[in-house]
Write an enzyme that holds these catalytic residues in place. Structure first.
Site, PDB file in Angstrom:
ATOM      1  NE  ARG A 115      -2.258  -0.893   7.603  1.00 23.01           N
ATOM      2  CZ  ARG A 115      -1.048  -1.198   7.007  1.00 23.01           C
ATOM      3  NH1 ARG A 115      -1.102  -1.621   6.061  1.00 23.01           N
ATOM      4  NH2 ARG A 115       0.056  -0.484   7.589  1.00 23.01           N
ATOM      5  CG  HIS A 159       2.465   3.271   4.476  1.00 20.86           C
ATOM      6  ND1 HIS A 159       1.468   2.192   4.771  1.00 20.86           N
ATOM      7  CD2 HIS A 159       3.177   2.533   3.640  1.00 20.86           C
ATOM      8  CE1 HIS A 159       1.719   1.114   3.832  1.00 20.86           C
ATOM      9  NE2 HIS A 159       3.008   1.498   3.168  1.00 20.86           N
ATOM     10  CD  GLU A 204       5.966  -3.763   5.024  1.00 23.08           C
ATOM     11  OE1 GLU A 204       6.931  -3.474   4.305  1.00 23.08           O
ATOM     12  OE2 GLU A 204       4.862  -4.705   4.532  1.00 23.08           O
ATOM     13  CG  ASN A 331       1.856  -5.499   6.376  1.00 27.42           C
ATOM     14  OD1 ASN A 331       0.573  -5.571   6.984  1.00 27.42           O
ATOM     15  ND2 ASN A 331       2.522  -4.477   6.164  1.00 27.42           N
ATOM     16  CE1 TYR A 333       2.102  -7.930  -0.200  1.00 26.95           C
ATOM     17  CE2 TYR A 333       3.299  -7.161   1.737  1.00 26.95           C
ATOM     18  CZ  TYR A 333       2.085  -6.993   0.694  1.00 26.95           C
ATOM     19  OH  TYR A 333       1.395  -5.883   0.672  1.00 26.95           O
ATOM     20  CD  GLU A 395       0.921  -3.462   3.448  1.00 27.50           C
ATOM     21  OE1 GLU A 395       1.666  -4.094   2.669  1.00 27.50           O
ATOM     22  OE2 GLU A 395       1.113  -2.386   3.763  1.00 27.50           O
TER      23      GLU A 395
END
Length: 490
Positions: A115, A159, A204, A331, A333, A395
């Protein structure tokens, strides 16, 4: 999805013309050898795609050569005091010149999906008009090298690197930026459509709108909550327009978007904090998903009587924002802790205060909370919102800042433990029916980490930023290669 269909889809995505031509036969053979059976703990389905991720501004460097234009991140990072230690992405990992070494690292890790992102100002320096041939040629070379390595190219079209001239004209709060983006996307699709089978539109959008236009700690550094709201709507318009531009260029292209998601935990058990956590959940996790899939924003975030004017909604926008995404990238985190904030936060009706580093417990080196159970929980949640579409982890990773020891080895055992926890949670989610078909570790390389500059290291590969030619596969990279080879957590 039946095993044979899952295997065929995975193989079709794995990259390389030979894999594509023989996808049906390989899927039949694997299905014959591996009949349906419950997955063991820590295991993954046959054909699961393992990968790693990077982003253009964070790794490419070469910020002003071969016709590349200035981006908002160039302008922001070149402004003193905006980035830790006044760092910038002028050189970063020098991947513009060293992309073949990076792909060799991917091959060493054994991954089958890469990616990466395409820099809008490298393709279209002023944000409109004709393409920069040298910019497109770079992405053709990068994509071809990925395919030659037997790895699926998985580009993201945006991005965060908006061409600076478009920010000067109003940026994402300016509705016209949506059409400018769709025009750029068509240029990329026409140039790379014969090489790629899948792409993501945005990465995002919550981050580059909220942090760039509301909090001001990312480019372009504005602190205007009402401009942020308009920016979110422009991005949703752009997503719908880009989706149709991509399909018009290549009808068979599989198109999705990537959103960052997280559980929202109320700070207390009070009704007010629980309601605030729900509002924040909808604003962060669903705001860029529901318009595409349902043609409308989630209820209960903005005051209904004000929503259209706050967003700049016009008649016909429900049709523009709709995009029947082929897949959804996620994604993850850290979770957020949310409390009711009656004093407000600049967004009418939102009335929340949220933090994803609050509370006790273990944290990564950048202060982000560690919660693998939160990964499982949000995957289960999002599967209920995405209409059965395939999901990809685009991610997932953590900042641990160990450097080479006296023997030149990077012993980042904490990252291995972090990844082990999260991959076990992912395996459990898949066993419980969440249709995840791919995982991309963030990141392949230590890189420019936005406002943190080079102070935080997420890579499976150590990069010496004083010597851009020095790359060392960390212990976590060697461990990840074993996971990929075994198709299970080791």
């Amino acid at each position: 999805m039946e095993r044979r269909d899952f295997l065929r889809a995975s193989l079709m995505l794995a990259g390389g013309s030979m894999l594509v031509r023989h996808a049906d036969g390989l899927a039949d053979a694997l299905a014959a050898k591996a009949p349906d059976a419950p997955l063991a703990e820590g295991a993954f389905p046959a054909g699961f795609l393992w990968g790693a991720a990077t982003a253009a501004y964070q790794v490419e460097g070469a910020w002003n050569i071969d016709g590349r234009g200035e981006s908002i991140w160039d302008r922001f990072a070149h402004t003193p005091g905006k980035i830790k230690r006044d760092a910038n992405g002028d050189v970063a990992c020098d991947s513009y010149h060293r992309y073949r070494e990076d792909i060799a690292l991917l091959k060493r890790l054994g991954v089958k999906s890469y990616r990466y992102s395409i820099a809008w100002p490298r393709v279209q320096p002023g944000g409109k008009g004709a393409a920069n041939a040298k910019g497109l040629d770079y992405y053709k070379r990068l994509t071809d090298a990925t395919l030659e390595a037997g790895i699926r190219p998985f580009p993201t079209l945006y991005h965060w690197d908006l061409p600076q001239p478009l920010e000067d004209a109003g940026g994402w709060p300016n509705r016209d930026t949506a059409q400018r983006f769709a025009d750029y996307v068509r240029l990329v699709a026409d140039a790379l459509g014969d090489r790629i089978g899948q792409c993501a539109i945005f990465n995002e959008p919550k981050t580059f709108t909220h942090v760039g236009y509301w909090q001001g700690t990312h480019a372009p550094g504005r602190k205007d909550p009402l401009a942020m709201l308009r920016a979110t709507h422009t991005v949703n318009l752009a997503q719908g327009l880009a989706y149709r531009a991509l399909k018009a260029s290549k009808a068979s292209l599989k198109v999705g978007g990537v959103i960052d998601v997280a559980p929202m935990n109320p700070a207390t058990d009070s009704a007010a904090d629980r309601a605030a956590a729900e509002r924040w959940y909808r604003f962060l996790n669903l705001w860029f998903l529901y318009p595409a899939l349902r043609g409308a924003y989630p209820d209960g975030v903005l005051p209904s009587a004000q929503q259209a004017s706050l967003l700049g909604w016009r008649d016909g926008d429900a049709d523009i924002v709709r995009a029947d995404l082929d897949f959804v990238g996620l994604n993850y985190y850290s979770p957020w802790i949310v409390r009711h904030a009656p004093e407000g936060n600049g967004v009418p009706g939102l009335d929340t205060q949220a933090d994803w580093a609050a509370g006790g417990g273990a944290k990564a080196d950048n202060g982000w909370a560690i919660d693998a159970q939160g990964f499982y929980a949000i995957l289960k949640d999002m599967a209920a919102h995405t209409g059965g579409r395939p999901l990809e982890i685009a991610e997932n990773g953590a900042a641990y800042n160990e450097g080479p020891d006296a023997q030149g080895r990077v012993r980042d055992a904490r990252r291995i433990d972090w990844l082990r926890q999260h991959l076990n949670a992912l395996s459990r989610a898949i066993r419980d029916g969440v249709p995840v078909r791919a995982y991309h570790c963030w990141s392949l390389l230590d890189n420019f980490e936005w406002a943190e500059g080079y102070t935080q290291r997420f890579g499976l590969v150590y990069v010496d930023f004083d010597r851009g030619d020095k790359r060392i596969v960390k212990d976590s990279g060697e461990w990840y290669a074993k996971v990929v080879a075994a198709n299970r957590v080791v």
